[in-house]
Design a protein around this motif. Structure first.
Motif, short mmCIF file in Angstrom:
data_model
loop_
_atom_site.label_atom_id
_atom_site.label_comp_id
_atom_site.label_asym_id
_atom_site.label_seq_id
_atom_site.Cartn_x
_atom_site.Cartn_y
_atom_site.Cartn_z
N TYR A 50 -7.12 1.68 -21.21
CA TYR A 50 -8.31 1.51 -22.04
C TYR A 50 -8.71 2.75 -22.85
O TYR A 50 -9.52 2.63 -23.77
N LYS A 51 -8.19 3.92 -22.52
CA LYS A 51 -8.55 5.16 -23.21
C LYS A 51 -10.07 5.27 -23.39
O LYS A 51 -10.60 5.24 -24.51
N PRO A 52 -10.81 5.37 -22.29
CA PRO A 52 -12.28 5.43 -22.37
C PRO A 52 -12.75 6.66 -23.14
O PRO A 52 -12.05 7.66 -23.25
N ASP A 53 -13.98 6.57 -23.65
CA ASP A 53 -14.54 7.67 -24.44
C ASP A 53 -14.99 8.83 -23.56
O ASP A 53 -14.93 9.99 -23.97
N ILE A 54 -15.46 8.53 -22.35
CA ILE A 54 -16.00 9.54 -21.43
C ILE A 54 -15.52 9.20 -20.02
O ILE A 54 -15.38 8.02 -19.67
N ILE A 55 -15.28 10.23 -19.21
CA ILE A 55 -14.88 10.04 -17.82
C ILE A 55 -15.89 10.70 -16.88
O ILE A 55 -16.23 11.87 -17.08
N PHE A 56 -16.37 9.95 -15.90
CA PHE A 56 -17.17 10.49 -14.80
C PHE A 56 -16.32 10.33 -13.54
O PHE A 56 -15.82 9.24 -13.27
N THR A 57 -16.17 11.39 -12.76
CA THR A 57 -15.39 11.28 -11.54
C THR A 57 -15.97 12.08 -10.38
O THR A 57 -16.48 13.19 -10.58
#
Length: 226
Positions: A50-57
């Motif tokens: 999906y190539k997300p715009d932002i990553i939270f991990t």
């Protein structure tokens, strides 16, 4: 600032089921789409797809931890804003965070205010990189943030209000079928949708951004192909 969060997709990685559900529900109220994973391996698959715009991990996860997950991402992607959620605030952790070019970190327990602030900070970074400038097949451009439309000749062209609202609605759901009721809600703003007027607006937008860019499907609505 224009609400650009509704155009963004977020990948959220957290191995605690209750926390993941609560936080993802909070994020979902602010953005277009939230993809969730309970571990880093699944998260990498979602990232590739999906190539997300932002990553939270999260950091402390079984198997591949959050920092190793971020290292995998950074091997090919140095630009996507990444926010880590952690219970740690040690010097060693902070040094690792700097080396991985993290946008920010949030110390647990996580508040809605912290999430919102982190999302807006990430959106500011994306703005700096012209993330919200949409380029159409004929090289016309529309900037979601400034609402400036530039035609294929590079000239700024003013859009009528309904043209602008329709274009932004199609962009928000790009490559998805946008049903007439959504168009009515977003573009007609309380009035009843007029399909004759809508067809005229679609024709004008096709002329501006490419005639094959917007398609009608089974008289259910329209789809913007990007």
């Amino acid at each position: 600032m224009k609400n650009i969060l509704k155009y963004l997709s977020i990948l959220y990685v957290e191995d605690d089921d209750e926390v993941r559900i609560n936080i993802s529900n909070s994020i979902a109220n602010m953005v277009k789409k939230v993809y969730t994973a309970s571990n880093a391996v699944d998260a990498l698959e979602l990232y590739d797809k999906y190539k997300p715009d932002i990553i939270f991990t999260d950091i402390d996860m079984k198997g591949m931890n959050g920092l190793d997950f971020v290292k995998e991402i950074r091997e090919e992607d140095s630009l996507t804003p990444i926010v880590v959620l952690t219970a740690f605030k040690t010097e060693r952790f902070l040094m690792q965070a700097v080396s991985l070019h993290l946008e920010s970190y949030i110390i647990k327990p996580i508040s809605y205010k912290d999430l919102k602030e982190a999302l807006f900070n990430c959106s500011e970074k994306l703005l700096e990189r012209n993330k919200f400038e949409i380029i159409f097949p004929n090289n016309a451009k529309y900037n979601i943030h400034t609402t400036i439309f530039t035609n294929e000749k590079g000239e700024i062209e003013k859009l009528q209000n309904k043209e602008k609202l329709l274009l932004e609605t199609l962009i928000e759901f790009k490559n998805e079928l946008v049903f007439y009721d959504i168009i009515e809600e977003n573009v007609w703003e309380g009035d009843s949708l007029n399909k004759g007027t809508l067809k005229v607006l679609i024709g004008k937008l096709r002329h501006k951004i490419g005639k094959n860019t917007i398609i009608n499907e089974n008289e259910q609505g329209y789809r913007l192909l990007l």
